[in-house]
Design an enzyme around this catalytic site. Structure first.
Site, mmCIF file in Angstrom:
data_model
loop_
_atom_site.group_PDB
_atom_site.id
_atom_site.type_symbol
_atom_site.label_atom_id
_atom_site.label_comp_id
_atom_site.label_asym_id
_atom_site.label_seq_id
_atom_site.Cartn_x
_atom_site.Cartn_y
_atom_site.Cartn_z
ATOM 1 N N LYS A 120 -2.065 7.316 -3.498
ATOM 2 C CA LYS A 120 -1.468 8.095 -2.395
ATOM 3 C C LYS A 120 0.046 8.250 -2.589
ATOM 4 O O LYS A 120 0.572 9.354 -2.514
ATOM 5 C CB LYS A 120 -1.757 7.429 -1.038
ATOM 6 C CG LYS A 120 -3.244 7.306 -0.717
ATOM 7 C CD LYS A 120 -3.481 6.733 0.658
ATOM 8 C CE LYS A 120 -3.002 5.294 0.830
ATOM 9 N NZ LYS A 120 -3.709 4.322 -0.042
ATOM 10 N N ARG A 126 -4.631 4.138 9.698
ATOM 11 C CA ARG A 126 -5.547 3.258 8.973
ATOM 12 C C ARG A 126 -6.685 2.751 9.860
ATOM 13 O O ARG A 126 -7.519 1.972 9.399
ATOM 14 C CB ARG A 126 -4.770 2.062 8.431
ATOM 15 C CG ARG A 126 -4.485 2.121 6.917
ATOM 16 C CD ARG A 126 -3.594 0.949 6.595
ATOM 17 N NE ARG A 126 -3.589 0.532 5.222
ATOM 18 C CZ ARG A 126 -2.618 0.823 4.353
ATOM 19 N NH1 ARG A 126 -1.638 1.599 4.689
ATOM 20 N NH2 ARG A 126 -2.658 0.321 3.134
ATOM 21 N N ARG A 140 -0.038 -2.476 -10.863
ATOM 22 C CA ARG A 140 1.094 -1.737 -10.289
ATOM 23 C C ARG A 140 2.378 -2.565 -10.376
ATOM 24 O O ARG A 140 2.380 -3.753 -10.119
ATOM 25 C CB ARG A 140 0.795 -1.413 -8.815
ATOM 26 C CG ARG A 140 1.970 -0.795 -8.080
ATOM 27 C CD ARG A 140 1.575 -0.094 -6.794
ATOM 28 N NE ARG A 140 0.746 -0.884 -5.912
ATOM 29 C CZ ARG A 140 0.101 -0.391 -4.847
ATOM 30 N NH1 ARG A 140 0.185 0.890 -4.561
ATOM 31 N NH2 ARG A 140 -0.639 -1.186 -4.097
ATOM 32 N N ARG A 144 4.221 -6.537 -6.446
ATOM 33 C CA ARG A 144 4.154 -6.859 -5.011
ATOM 34 C C ARG A 144 3.242 -8.066 -4.808
ATOM 35 O O ARG A 144 2.208 -8.179 -5.463
ATOM 36 C CB ARG A 144 3.592 -5.654 -4.243
ATOM 37 C CG ARG A 144 4.625 -4.600 -3.921
ATOM 38 C CD ARG A 144 4.022 -3.296 -3.436
ATOM 39 N NE ARG A 144 2.964 -3.419 -2.440
ATOM 40 C CZ ARG A 144 2.300 -2.378 -1.937
ATOM 41 N NH1 ARG A 144 2.580 -1.145 -2.324
ATOM 42 N NH2 ARG A 144 1.351 -2.551 -1.047
ATOM 43 N N ARG A 196 -7.672 -6.751 0.794
ATOM 44 C CA ARG A 196 -7.195 -5.414 1.194
ATOM 45 C C ARG A 196 -8.328 -4.396 1.082
ATOM 46 O O ARG A 196 -8.460 -3.498 1.912
ATOM 47 C CB ARG A 196 -6.005 -5.006 0.324
ATOM 48 C CG ARG A 196 -4.779 -5.854 0.635
ATOM 49 C CD ARG A 196 -3.655 -5.571 -0.308
ATOM 50 N NE ARG A 196 -3.092 -4.248 -0.098
ATOM 51 C CZ ARG A 196 -2.317 -3.624 -0.966
ATOM 52 N NH1 ARG A 196 -2.027 -4.190 -2.109
ATOM 53 N NH2 ARG A 196 -1.833 -2.444 -0.693
HETATM 54 P P1 ADP Z 1 -1.431 3.850 -3.136
HETATM 55 O O1 ADP Z 1 -0.140 4.455 -2.628
HETATM 56 O O2 ADP Z 1 -2.635 4.648 -2.747
HETATM 57 O O3 ADP Z 1 -1.570 2.405 -2.783
HETATM 58 P P2 ADP Z 1 -0.167 4.140 -5.782
HETATM 59 O O4 ADP Z 1 0.221 5.586 -5.798
HETATM 60 O O5 ADP Z 1 0.916 3.154 -5.602
HETATM 61 O O6 ADP Z 1 -1.377 3.902 -4.724
HETATM 62 O O7 ADP Z 1 -0.960 3.859 -7.144
HETATM 63 C C1 ADP Z 1 -1.450 2.551 -7.433
HETATM 64 C C2 ADP Z 1 -1.230 2.227 -8.920
HETATM 65 O O8 ADP Z 1 -2.132 3.015 -9.690
HETATM 66 C C3 ADP Z 1 0.169 2.553 -9.428
HETATM 67 O O9 ADP Z 1 0.532 1.566 -10.366
HETATM 68 C C4 ADP Z 1 0.015 3.928 -10.087
HETATM 69 O O10 ADP Z 1 0.936 4.112 -11.162
HETATM 70 C C5 ADP Z 1 -1.428 3.905 -10.571
HETATM 71 N N1 ADP Z 1 -2.120 5.205 -10.441
HETATM 72 C C6 ADP Z 1 -1.988 6.099 -9.419
HETATM 73 N N2 ADP Z 1 -2.802 7.162 -9.618
HETATM 74 C C7 ADP Z 1 -3.477 6.917 -10.777
HETATM 75 C C8 ADP Z 1 -4.476 7.648 -11.534
HETATM 76 N N3 ADP Z 1 -4.939 8.826 -11.126
HETATM 77 N N4 ADP Z 1 -4.945 7.092 -12.665
HETATM 78 C C9 ADP Z 1 -4.462 5.890 -13.092
HETATM 79 N N5 ADP Z 1 -3.540 5.158 -12.450
HETATM 80 C C10 ADP Z 1 -3.047 5.656 -11.288
HETATM 81 P P1 AMP Z 2 0.548 0.015 1.589
HETATM 82 O O1 AMP Z 2 1.907 0.036 0.960
HETATM 83 O O2 AMP Z 2 0.181 1.310 2.251
HETATM 84 O O3 AMP Z 2 -0.520 -0.460 0.642
HETATM 85 O O4 AMP Z 2 0.622 -1.047 2.772
HETATM 86 C C1 AMP Z 2 0.936 -2.409 2.544
HETATM 87 C C2 AMP Z 2 0.512 -3.249 3.740
HETATM 88 O O5 AMP Z 2 1.256 -2.856 4.910
HETATM 89 C C3 AMP Z 2 -0.962 -3.113 4.156
HETATM 90 O O6 AMP Z 2 -1.820 -3.943 3.407
HETATM 91 C C4 AMP Z 2 -0.892 -3.524 5.638
HETATM 92 O O7 AMP Z 2 -0.782 -4.923 5.800
HETATM 93 C C5 AMP Z 2 0.439 -2.912 6.072
HETATM 94 N N1 AMP Z 2 0.243 -1.542 6.571
HETATM 95 C C6 AMP Z 2 0.669 -0.371 5.998
HETATM 96 N N2 AMP Z 2 0.301 0.679 6.730
HETATM 97 C C7 AMP Z 2 -0.387 0.200 7.800
HETATM 98 C C8 AMP Z 2 -1.064 0.789 8.890
HETATM 99 N N3 AMP Z 2 -1.117 2.122 9.051
HETATM 100 N N4 AMP Z 2 -1.677 -0.031 9.775
HETATM 101 C C9 AMP Z 2 -1.645 -1.362 9.640
HETATM 102 N N5 AMP Z 2 -1.054 -1.994 8.621
HETATM 103 C C10 AMP Z 2 -0.418 -1.232 7.699
#
Ligand code: ADP
Ligand code: AMP
Length: 216
Positions: free
Chosen positions: A13, A86, A125, A158, A169
């Protein structure tokens, strides 16, 4: 344009949002990024959120709804919501905030990826604590291993991307978040379903094509 990006943690995302906002001149509103900034600043909200985030659970709905409603008010023009809503309660809270502001959501983008893929994405990541850039040890490598491309310094993993928390998660996602797409389907919002188990650039191409055709 006002968009919601849905999908499990690690679906891509944040990665896709950065490209969407660049293309259409939108503001990226990531609930996770906002919470991490609150924690780094040591605010009351950040302190309250800490234990939920570290365990892989969700921060309480009331805190999140008011935090995101505030961020939406500050964003002038269009935005992309990333990581919010969420839960169905959050989706209802968002609906109220949108009504109050006289706004509507143009589309919901649902990034679909299986759990087996997700786990490797989250544990691989690496994030820049300074500028927020996100890399992956295999799929999106920085130019120099372990260092941000923008000269910010060392990348970090992280705490909630460590294997022990990732499983929780994903469980949280299936128990509380997966149903949110059904909420928007019922409400009649356009839903763009994307196979996000493809290389990053391919996902971007599909997302942008679908958004372009929506704009026409
Ligand atoms: P989210 O915001 O949904 O938690 P991220 O955009 O941070 O996910 O992506 C999670 C990890 O996966 C990051 O390290 C990113 O570089 C990698 N990633 C994102 N999209 C892809 C994809 N289509 N294929 C492979 N790796 C990906
Ligand atoms: P994210 O960076 O989106 O993966 O979020 C990291 C963490 O923040 C999640 O695992 C939750 O603990 C908290 N968090 C982020 N967005 C929300 C949401 N919309 N509602 C509740 N918790 C959230």
């Amino acid at each position: 344009m006002k968009l919601i990006l849905l999908g499990p943690p690690g679906a891509g995302k944040g990665t896709q949002c950065k490209r969407i906002v660049e293309r259409y001149g939108l503001v990226h509103l990531s609930s996770g990024d906002i919470l991490r900034a609150e924690r780094a600043a040591g605010t009351e909200l950040g302190k309250k959120a800490q234990s939920f985030m570290d365990s892989g659970g969700l921060v309480p709905d009331d805190l999140i709804i008011s935090m995101m409603a505030g961020a939406m008010t500050k964003a002038k023009g269009g935005y992309v919501l990333d990581g919010f809503p969420r839960t169905v309660v959050q989706a209802e809270g968002l609906e109220k905030a949108l009504k109050k502001a006289g706004q509507t959501i143009d589309a919901v983008v649902d990034l679909q990826v299986d759990d087996a893929v997700i786990s490797a994405r989250m544990t691989g990541r690496r994030s820049c604590p300074k500028c927020g850039a996100v890399y992956h040890v295999e799929n999106l490598k920085p130019k120099k291993a372990g260092q941000c491309d923008k000269n910010c310094g060392a990348l970090v993993q992280r705490e909630d991307d460590k294997l022990e928390v990732v499983a929780n998660r994903l469980k949280t996602y299936h128990q509380q978040t997966a149903v949110v797409v059904g909420y928007y389907q019922k409400a009649g919002n356009p839903i763009l379903r994307i196979n996000a188990d493809q290389p990053i650039d391919q996902v971007t191409k599909t997302v942008l094509e679908k958004l372009d055709s929506l704009k026409k």
